[in-house]
Enzyme design. Structure first.
Site: not given
Lengths: 633, 299
Positions: A473, A546
Site C-alpha cells: 500500500l 502495483s
C-alpha cells in the site's frame, strides 16, 4: 392462420416409414433474427413456430390466457409471448439474452438464435451470430433503415455471416405498398455497399398477418421472390463451403485405450480426409500418413468438414490436444502475433498490457493486447481513438501470445480464426475476437542475435541479475526499505538500480494518470525497463504499489525463472493510513484523490510472495537486512 | 460435396462437446436418468470415446420410486457401455420415508434436488453431463450448453458466460461446478428419429402395452408395485398405455395409445397436440416453475 401447416403431412398418417426416410436426409440451418421488440421480431419467430406446428395445445392454451392478461394485441394471440423466456424478462417486457428455438420443415431443421436489439446487448448478438449461417434483419416498413438496422447488419457482417435477409416487416401497415419496399431496399443497398456487404435478399412481409412467411402472399402480387421460409429452406450452407477448403482437424483428445492404439479425436474444421492422405501436425511440423478413420460404427473411407472422428497415423509423432492435423502440402500458418477485431463482453474494461487467457480451437494460451488501434462506433461505424474497450466495445487491436499457434484468418476458417478471451482470476469469458492476419514480424523477423548476451553482462559484474519487486500500500514503507536495501547491496559491491515513482512518473511515464488502464500500462513499462536492466546484468529494485496480481504476474513472466523476487511489504491499511507520510490518505478520504489504492481502488495482496515483510513487527533496518541476507546467500 | 444431414450434425456437435469436457474437466460424471434422452446421451458418449469406454462414471440419483423396468435397463446399459454406475439415494429421504403420495412437491425436492447436490459434493464431481434439451421448456431455451452453478449449486440466469462458436470456457471460479448439456440442440423429434436410426435400446414403457392403471387428478397412473395406495372408489383397470416421458411412477402420467413400434411412436408424436412435459406433475404449478426449480439446483 390458414397457411399450410408444415408437419401434418398426410404422409405421417399414411406411411410413417416413408416419412421417416425422407426426414433422414434433412439438412440443418442456423440463423439469427435481429431487430428490436418494436420491429415485431418475437412475433415473427412465434409465427414461424406456430405455422410449422411446433406449438402444442397446452402451450397454445397458456398463450391465449397470457395474451389476454399481458399481451399487446388485445384479444388476439400475441405470438411474442411464445418466445419471451425467463420470468424476470417477461416482467420487464424485453428479452435480454440469447434464446434458441427450433422448428423443422420437410427440407430442413432450423435453429433460431433470438437476440435482443438493444444497444447494450452487442454481446448477445455477437454470441448468437457466431454460430449462424444466416441473419434475418428486421425492418419496420414504416420506419425504414434505422441506426439499429445498420448496427445489426454491421455485427452480422463482422461475425462473417454470408447470407443476409432484409425482412421488411409490417407491410400491412403501409398498405403493402411496393414503393415503400423499394425505397427501403435502395437505402439499405447504399449502406451495405459502404461496409462491404455483398448480395442480400429483401422480403416484404407481415409477421402479424402471416404474409410471405410460409408462402407467398396474395396481398403483394408485385413481389416475385420467395417467402421467408422458402428462402430459409434453400439457401446454401456454410458447412458446404468448408468442405472445399484444405483439410484441418484440431486435436481435442488423444484416445489411448491400450498400448496398441493411439487415436487423435476431433471435429474436422475443413476439407476431407482419407486413409493414405499425407498430413502435417502443427505447430511442430512433423509429417505422417493417415492410416484409419475410426468411429463406433466402423472405419470410414473418408470424412469431411463437420464430422467428429478419430484418426490414427502411421508414425509415432508428437501430437496432442491443441495441435492441428492438416493436409501436408497446404498447412495453416503458425504465428504468435495477430491483428484482430475484438468484441468486449465484460463490465471490467479490456486493458492493453494485461495478460488474459486465449482459447483458439483447442488451445488455451496467455495473450496480451499490445496495441489497441482504434475502437469502432457501432452506430456511426467510425473509428475512434481509445485506450480501453468497455462492455460491448469493438476494437481492432494487435495481440501477442506467449507461444505460436496454428491459425487461419477468421474469414477463411472460423474454427481456426475465432477466439475468446478469459479473465485469469474470475475465469469469466470477457471477450471474443476474430483473427485478421499474423503480424509480419511474428513469423518473418527473428530476434537480433546479440553476441554480448545477458550472461556476459552479468559475468562481468560477478552477480546474478535480479528484479526485487516491492509491492504494498501507499505509505507501507516500500521506498524506505528499498532504499536501504540498495545502499546495503551497493556497499557489498553489487551493481544496482532503483526504479520508483519519482524517477519514472516524471519521465518515462509522464503521460500516464491513475485510472486502472494507466496503472496497468505504468507497471508494464516499468517491467519492460527492469527487464532490459537485468539483461544488462543489474540487480534492479522497484517500489510501486502495483496493486493488481495479474500485472505482477505479467512482469514475473518477462524474466527467467528465479530472477523475479516479489517482496510484499505487508502493512495493514489502518497502519499505513495512520502514518500517511505524504497526506495522501487524508486527501483520498476527502474525495480529492480518485482511484486511490485501499480507499476506492482495490489492492490484491500477493498470494505467494518470495519474501513477506510484516512492518508492524520489523523496523525498516531489520527488514532491509532480511532481504539482503536472502539475496546474498 | 456432401452436406451432412441434421442428425449427423447434431451427433457431431454433441460428440465435440463430450470430448471438450473430458479434455478439460478434472472429475466429470454423466447424470443418467434412464429416459430416452439419457439413452441418446449415453450412446453419444460411447461414440465419442470409442474404442475407449467413456472415461467417466454414470450417476443415477435414485428416488426408489422409478418404474421397475427403468431399474432393469439402467444396470444393463451401464454394463454394456463398460462404465461404472453410481447409484445415490438421499439418506435423509430414505430415513424419513419421503414418497410422492404423502409428501407432494417435497418428494422431488428432497430426493432429486437435494440428492443430486449431495451426490455431486460427496464424489467431488466438477462437471456433470445432463440430458436436458432447449426445446423442452421456455426457460431452457436460454440455457447455455455449459451452465455454471455456484458453490451451493444455484443457477443464476443473469450470470452465465457467453458461448461463441464451438469455444466452451470450462474454467471454473472457486467452488463453481458446471452442468453440461450435450444434447441442448436436439428436439424431441430428433431424439426419436435418432433412436430409430441407431437402434438404441429404450425402456419398454415407451411402447404401448396393456398395463394396470388408475386415473387420478386427470392423470393415468400405472400401478407399478404394491406401494401404490388406492383411494376410495379407485379401481385398477388394465389399459393400453405408454409413456412419453419417464420419472417416478406415481408422478408420471401415461397416454392411452396403441403405438408399439418406434415409427408408430413417432407418428403419434407428430400427430399429437400436447407437449411432452405435460405428463409430468412437476411443471404445472405455475408457468415459471421450471425456472424456479433450476435456480434451486434441480437439473
Amino acid at each position: 392462420m390458414n397457411d399450410p401447416i408444415y408437419q401434418t403431412d398426410d404422409l405421417i398418417a399414411q406411411d410413417i416409414d416413408a416419412y421417416l426416410d425422407r426426414h433422414r436426409h434433412k439438412t440443418m440451418l442456423r440463423f439469427i433474427t435481429c431487430g428490436s421488440v418494436d420491429d415485431g421480431k418475437s412475433t415473427l419467430i412465434g409465427r414461424l413456430l406456430y405455422d410449422s406446428k411446433l406449438i402444442f395445445e397446452d402451450h397454445l392454451a397458456a398463450l391465449e390466457a397470457d395474451s389476454k392478461r399481458v399481451g399487446t394485441q388485445g384479444q388476439e394471440i400475441d405470438f411474442a409471448l411464445l418466445v419471451d423466456g425467463l420470468a424476470a424478462e417477461r416482467e420487464q417486457g424485453i428479452t435480454i439474452d440469447v434464446a434458441y428455438r427450433f422448428f423443422a420443415t420437410e427440407k430442413r431443421k432450423f435453429i433460431v438464435a433470438d437476440t435482443p436489439g438493444h444497444e447494450q446487448y452487442t454481446r448477445n448478438m455477437v454470441t448468437g451470430a457466431s454460430t449462424a449461417d444466416l441473419a434475418v434483419i428486421l425492418i419496420d416498413a414504416r420506419k425504414g433503415v434505422l441506426t439499429q438496422t445498420r448496427r445489426h447488419s454491421y455485427l452480422a457482417h463482422l461475425v462473417g455471416i454470408r447470407h443476409l435477409v432484409l425482412a421488411i416487416n409490417k407491410m400491412d401497415l403501409v398498405d403493402y405498398d411496393q414503393a415503400v419496399f423499394e425505397r427501403i431496399v435502395a437505402d439499405y443497398r447504399h449502406f451495405a455497399d459502404r461496409i462491404g456487404i455483398g448480395p442480400f435478399t429483401a422480403i416484404p412481409l407481415s409477421g402479424l398477418r402471416g404474409d410471405n412467411i410460409t408462402r407467398r402472399s396474395d396481398a403483394m402480387p408485385w413481389y416475385a421472390g420467395p417467402a421467408l421460409l422458402e428462402h430459409l429452406e434453400t439457401v446454401n450452407l456454410d458447412a458446404d463451403r468448408m468442405q472445399e477448403h484444405p483439410f484441418r482437424l484440431a486435436v481435442q483428445w488423444v484416445n489411448r485405450p491400450n498400448l496398441d492404439f493411439r487415436g487423435f479425436s476431433g471435429q474436422i474444421a475443413s476439407g476431407w480426409v482419407r486413409p493414405g492422405d499425407a498430413v502435417r501436425v502443427l505447430p511442430g511440423g512433423q509429417t505422417s500418413t493417415v492410416t484409419r478413420i475410426v468411429t463406433f460404427d466402423g472405419d470410414l473411407d473418408e470424412a469431411r468438414a463437420g464430422q467428429s472422428v478419430t484418426l490414427t497415423l502411421a508414425d509415432e509423432i508428437d501430437c496432442s490436444r491443441g495441435q492441428v492435423i492438416a493436409r501436408a502440402d497446404q498447412p495453416p500458418e503458425v504465428a504468435d502475433q495477430f491483428e484482430t477485431t475484438l468484441v468486449w463482453m465484460a463490465g471490467e474494461p479490456m486493458l492493453p498490457g494485461r495478460p488474459y487467457l486465449l482459447k483458439l480451437a483447442t488451445n488455451v494460451v496467455t495473450a496480451t493486447v499490445t496495441d489497441l488501434k482504434y475502437q469502432i462506433n457501432v452506430n456511426t461505424l467510425t473509428h475512434e481513438a481509445a485506450k480501453t474497450l468497455g462492455l460491448n466495445g469493438i476494437g481492432v487491436c494487435n495481440l501477442s501470445l506467449d507461444r505460436a499457434l496454428p491459425f487461419e484468418p477468421y474469414t477463411d476458417n472460423p474454427d481456426l480464426g475465432g477466439f475468446v478471451l478469459i479473465d485469469r482470476l474470475t475465469s469469466a469469458t470477457v471477450g471474443a475476437g476474430m483473427i485478421h492476419f499474423a503480424l509480419r514480424r511474428s513469423h518473418n523477423i527473428h530476434w537480433q542475435a546479440i553476441e554480448v548476451n545477458r550472461a556476459a553482462h552479468a559475468a562481468l559484474k560477478h552477480q546474478q541479475p535480479r528484479l526485487l519487486w516491492f509491492t504494498g500500500l501507499s505509505g507501507s514503507g516500500k521506498s524506505t526499505i528499498a532504499n536501504l536495501v540498495e545502499k546495503k547491496l551497493h556497499a557489498l559491491g553489487r551493481h544496482t538500480f532503483l526504479l520508483d515513482g519519482d524517477n519514472v512518473r516524471h519521465g518515462l511515464n509522464r503521460d500516464l494518470g491513475f485510472t486502472e488502464a494507466d496503472r496497468v500500462e505504468n507497471i508494464r513499462r516499468v517491467g519492460e525497463v527492469a527487464r532490459l536492466m537485468t539483461d544488462a546484468g543489474l540487480i534492479v529494485l522497484t517500489a510501486f504499489i502495483s496493486p493488481f496480481r495479474s500485472e505482477r504476474r505479467m512482469v514475473r513472466q518477462l524474466l527467467p525463472d528465479g530472477e523475479f523476487i516479489e517482496i510484499f511489504i505487508d502493512t495493514p491499511l489502518e497502519v499505513a493510513e495512520a502514518r500517511d507520510p505524504k497526506g495522501l490518505y487524508r486527501k483520498a478520504r476527502a474525495g480529492m484523490l480518485k482511484n486511490f489504492t485501499g480507499i476506492d481502488s482495490p489492492y490484491e495482496a500477493p498470494e505467494e510472495p518470495e519474501i513477506r515483510i510484516d512492518t508492524t513487527r520489523l523496523s525498516a533496518e531489520e527488514a532491509a537486512e532480511i532481504i539482503v541476507q536472502a539475496m546474498t546467500t | 460435396m456432401k452436406t451432412l444431414t441434421h442428425l449427423e450434425q447434431l451427433e457431431s456437435e454433441s460428440i465435440h462437446i463430450l470430448r471438450e469436457v473430458v479434455a478439460e474437466a478434472e472429475t466429470p460424471v454423466m447424470l443418467y436418468s434412464i429416459g430416452k434422452d439419457s439413452a441418446v446421451m449415453l450412446h453419444l458418449a460411447r461414440k465419442a470415446f470409442y474404442p475407449s469406454p467413456p472415461p467417466f462414471p454414470l450417476l443415477h440419483v435414485d428416488t426408489t420410486w422409478k418404474f421397475q423396468d427403468m431399474y432393469r435397463l439402467r444396470d444393463r446399459a451401464a454394463r454394456e457401455a463398460g462404465m461404472e454406475l453410481i447409484v445415490y439415494r438421499n439418506p435423509e429421504a430414505l430415513a424419513r420415508g419421503i414418497n410422492p403420495f404423502d409428501h407432494g412437491a417435497l418428494h422431488t425436492d428432497i430426493w432429486k434436488t437435494e440428492g443430486l447436490k449431495q451426490a455431486l459434493d460427496l464424489h467431488g464431481f466438477d462437471v456433470a453431463f445432463g440430458g436436458a434439451r432447449r426445446d423442452e421448456e421456455k426457460s431452457r431455451a436460454k440455457e447455455r450448453i455449459f451452465s455454471f452453478r455456484s458453490a451451493n449449486h444455484r443457477w443464476d440466469p443473469k450470470n452465465q458466460r457467453p458461448e461463441l462458436w464451438k469455444l466452451y470456457n470450462a474454467r471454473k471460479a472457486k467452488g463453481e461446478s458446471i452442468r453440461v448439456f450435450p444434447i441442448s440442440n436436439w428436439t424431441e423429434l430428433d431424439i426419436w428419429q435418432y433412436i430409430h436410426l441407431e437402434g438404441i435400446e429404450i425402456v419398454p414403457l415407451y411402447f404401448s402395452a396393456p398395463r394396470p392403471t388408475v386415473v387420478r387428478d386427470g392423470l393415468i397412473l400405472m400401478v407399478d408395485d404394491e406401494r401404490f395406495p388406492l383411494q376410495a372408489g379407485e379401481e385398477v383397470i388394465p389399459r393400453s398405455i405408454r409413456f412419453r416421458t419417464l420419472g417416478c411412477y406415481p408422478l408420471t402420467g401415461a397416454v392411452e395409445s396403441t403405438a408399439s413400434t418406434l415409427p408408430e411412436i413417432i407418428q403419434e408424436m407428430l400427430l399429437t397436440t400436447t407437449s411432452e412435459r405435460q405428463g409430468r406433475a412437476i411443471d404445472h404449478d405455475q408457468s415459471a416453475s421450471m425456472e424456479k426449480k433450476k435456480q434451486e439446483g434441480y437439473f
